[in-house]
Every structure is written in C-alpha cells, then in structure tokens.
Design a protein around this motif. Sequence first.
Motif, short mmCIF file in Angstrom:
data_model
loop_
_atom_site.label_atom_id
_atom_site.label_comp_id
_atom_site.label_asym_id
_atom_site.label_seq_id
_atom_site.Cartn_x
_atom_site.Cartn_y
_atom_site.Cartn_z
N PHE A 62 58.43 50.30 38.87
CA PHE A 62 58.89 49.75 37.60
C PHE A 62 57.83 48.89 36.93
N GLU A 63 56.68 48.72 37.56
CA GLU A 63 55.62 47.90 37.00
C GLU A 63 54.93 48.64 35.86
N GLU A 64 54.67 47.93 34.78
CA GLU A 64 54.00 48.53 33.62
C GLU A 64 52.58 48.91 33.99
N LYS A 65 52.19 50.17 33.71
CA LYS A 65 50.87 50.65 34.08
C LYS A 65 49.83 50.25 33.05
N VAL A 66 48.60 50.09 33.53
CA VAL A 66 47.49 49.75 32.66
C VAL A 66 47.02 51.02 31.95
N ARG A 67 46.99 50.97 30.63
CA ARG A 67 46.60 52.14 29.83
C ARG A 67 45.12 52.10 29.49
N HIS A 68 44.64 53.23 29.02
CA HIS A 68 43.24 53.32 28.61
C HIS A 68 42.93 52.32 27.51
N GLU A 69 43.87 52.13 26.58
CA GLU A 69 43.67 51.20 25.47
C GLU A 69 43.55 49.77 25.96
N ASP A 70 44.28 49.41 27.04
CA ASP A 70 44.20 48.06 27.58
C ASP A 70 42.81 47.77 28.14
N ILE A 71 42.22 48.74 28.83
CA ILE A 71 40.88 48.56 29.38
C ILE A 71 39.86 48.50 28.26
N ARG A 119 33.77 36.09 45.10
CA ARG A 119 33.38 37.48 44.90
C ARG A 119 32.65 37.65 43.57
N GLU A 120 31.80 38.67 43.50
CA GLU A 120 31.21 39.04 42.22
C GLU A 120 32.24 39.81 41.39
N LEU A 121 32.01 39.85 40.08
CA LEU A 121 32.97 40.53 39.20
C LEU A 121 33.08 42.00 39.54
N SER A 122 31.97 42.67 39.85
CA SER A 122 32.01 44.09 40.19
C SER A 122 32.83 44.32 41.45
N ALA A 123 32.68 43.43 42.44
CA ALA A 123 33.47 43.56 43.67
C ALA A 123 34.94 43.31 43.41
N ALA A 124 35.24 42.38 42.50
CA ALA A 124 36.64 42.11 42.13
C ALA A 124 37.25 43.30 41.40
N MET A 125 36.47 43.93 40.53
CA MET A 125 36.96 45.12 39.82
C MET A 125 37.17 46.29 40.76
N ALA A 126 36.35 46.37 41.81
CA ALA A 126 36.48 47.47 42.78
C ALA A 126 37.79 47.41 43.55
N ARG A 127 38.46 46.26 43.53
CA ARG A 127 39.77 46.14 44.18
C ARG A 127 40.86 46.86 43.39
N HIS A 128 40.52 47.36 42.20
CA HIS A 128 41.50 48.04 41.34
C HIS A 128 40.94 49.38 40.88
N PRO A 129 40.80 50.33 41.81
CA PRO A 129 40.19 51.63 41.46
C PRO A 129 41.01 52.45 40.48
N ARG A 130 42.31 52.17 40.37
CA ARG A 130 43.13 52.91 39.40
C ARG A 130 42.92 52.39 37.97
N VAL A 131 42.39 51.20 37.85
CA VAL A 131 42.15 50.60 36.54
C VAL A 131 40.70 50.79 36.11
N PHE A 132 39.78 50.46 37.00
CA PHE A 132 38.36 50.57 36.71
C PHE A 132 37.74 51.67 37.56
#
Length: 412
Positions: A62-71, A119-132
Amino acid sequence: MPSYTYRGRNSSGQEVRGQLEAPSRDEAARAVQGLGVTPLEVKAAAAAGRSIKLGGSFQGLFEEKVRHEDILLFFRQIYTLLKAGVPIMRALTGLQESAVNQGMKKVLQDLRESLDSGRELSAAMARHPRVFDGFSINMVRVGEMTGMLEEIFLRLFHHMEFERFMREQVRSALRYPSFVVLAMGVAIVVVNIWVIPAFAKVFKGFKAELPLMTRVLIGFSDFMVANWIYMLLLVVAAVFGFRSWVATRGGRYAWDKFKLRVPIAGKIVRKATLARFARSFALASKSGVPVIQALSNVAQTVDNAFISDKIERMRDGVERGESVLRSAIGAGVFTPVVIQMVAVGEESGSLDDMMQEIAEMYQREVEYDLKTLAQQIEPILIVFLGIMVLVLAMGIFLPLWDLGKVAMGKGG
C-alpha cells in the motif's frame, strides 16, 4: 527490504566491503556494480542486524511508489539548492519536507540518515536500487570524486528528461499499430458472433447448397458462438502466460529482439533505444567515467535486453583491448553512418561529442518517423480491410446474390 553484505574490488584493485538494501541478490549485485565495484561475493546479511517491523510485508503493498517524475524533480531541485550554496543535509531536509510522494519522502529520509551515519551519497543511493539505477549511482559517485556533484545532478536531470521523451516516443510508435490490430480483432469477433449467425438463418431457410467459403465462415462462427467462454479464458491465460514469460530473462530477450523486427514500428523502437544508449554513453564519458565502466552502466539503462546484450559484448571487446569502433562494428546494430561517426570521434579524441550527435540524429529520425507513421501504416491497414471485405463478400453476399437470382427466375 532485505539487506546484503558484499565483498569486491574497486577500479584500483583494492578490496571493498559494505552493506546495502535490495529487493534481491541480483539487484544487490547490480547496485554494487553501479558503485564501480566488481562484486566477488554478495550474500544476505545476518537477520540479527536487521530491524523487523510488524506487518512490514504488507506495508509495501500500500506504500506509494516513487515515480520517474519524482526522481526527475529530485535531481533538478537538489542541483538548484547545491548551486545556491545550500549544504546537502539542509537541502535533503527541505526536499523531504516539501515532497508530496510519501515513498520519495521516505527515501529522502533514509538518504539523510545514511549521510548522517558517515556514508557517501552514492552509497546511500545504492540502498534504493528500485529508485536509483546503477547509472545514476555511478554518476553521483564520479561527481563526489571530482567535486562536480551539482553539475552531475544537472546532467542527470537532462538525461532523465531525454529518457522519458524517448520512452514516450516508443510508446507512441507502438500505440497506433496495437490499436489497429485490436480494432480488427474486435471486428472479427463481432462479425462471427452476431453478423454471420443472422445470415446463416437466412441461408438455412432457402435449403440450398452453399459455397465452400460460406460453409467455412458459418462453421467458424458456430464454433465461436458455442465456445466463446473457453476462447475468452484461453485469451486471458495467454496474456498471463505471456507476461510470465516476458518476466524471465530468456523471454525478455526474445521479446525485445522481436520488437525490433516488427514492420515499421520496429525501426522506430531500435532508433529510440540506440539514441538512449548514445546519450547515456556521452554523459558518462563526458563526466570522466572509464569506457568499460560506462558501457557496463549504459547496458542497464537501454531498457531492451537484446540491445543490452550487444552493449555488454562491446564492453567485453574493449576489455580484450579492442577499440570502441571495432567493438561497435562487431555489435551489428549500428548503421554505417553511426560507425563512421564513432571512428571520427575515437580518432579525434571527442567520442563523447560524437555520441551526443548520434543521439540527436536518432532523436530527429524518431520524431520524423512518428510523424509519418500513419502514412506508412495506412496501406497495410487498407490491404487487411480489403481481405476482410473480400472474404465476407465471397462467403455471405455472393450466396445472397445467387439465391436472389434463383428466386427471381422462379418468380418469372
């Protein structure tokens, strides 16, 4: 989301260890590659090291998914804030507070917490492979190393805008042919279930021998009327079976290869896909990403398994010491004009600029092909409609004409 620990080597050959979250082990390995690390081992983290939330398995439904427009909006806004001199932690806090999408709000919160923990920003983003995706993560990592982070975010914004444009162009190319095929399919169903049975009653009243084509049409119509529920279930099963097949690696490869061979629309899909490849490669190369690593990341962004496989073969060729030109020729997906432009770019040391020109050239061709798509499809549509009318005329109207002449002869 499960956590995975990884062990690998970076571009300098040094061993690197870390932990990240990913939906699966394969996604975790791809996220590690996006960090510029060659994974040697990826395994699930110990359960004790993870917090378990009650009902967490149902929360994601039920969680709202991150869309391409959000990124896209995130990249643009964080570039503007960093350009204005706002510290990154304050920038992320402001973006989190103003975010409308709840899924994106949680991602931004996790980025802040990861940066706060060191953590570095790139490492933090890598924790969300479905978003980034791996490409974006690697580009941010390059920005951190070169001090060009804000510039990287602006380039990613323009890149994702181009990605969205190309994706919409592909959908537009496939929408019209799909609609035509669907409309013809509906017409066939309507004719066989409602029109032909009405004529069949008339023919039976004359008790005359019917032509072969008429008997075939009536037989097929009777079959559809008697078994329509089973045929509907078969169509539904075929749709689900097709989606399950496409979800597999081999099925996705075969389907993406077939899409490129579809008459008229296939060439538009190919050009749009190669435009995305050229634009992604130009961006990575211009930002200082090594060629081999750029090809690895770009292969994940083209959204076509067949073209992705060709790009990975190009990367393998470059790893063996071949030039980009020779690897591009071996891929077999580029036109001679593009090959010539790659040769000039590699010889002059301006391969990134030439790739940018290739992307713009493909983009112009896609736009032109879409404008003329209706004109190209109309002859095919007319041929199919002509065949349908001819079959109906031979099967239905000619018998009526013959029976009418017989009745008039008897009346005379």
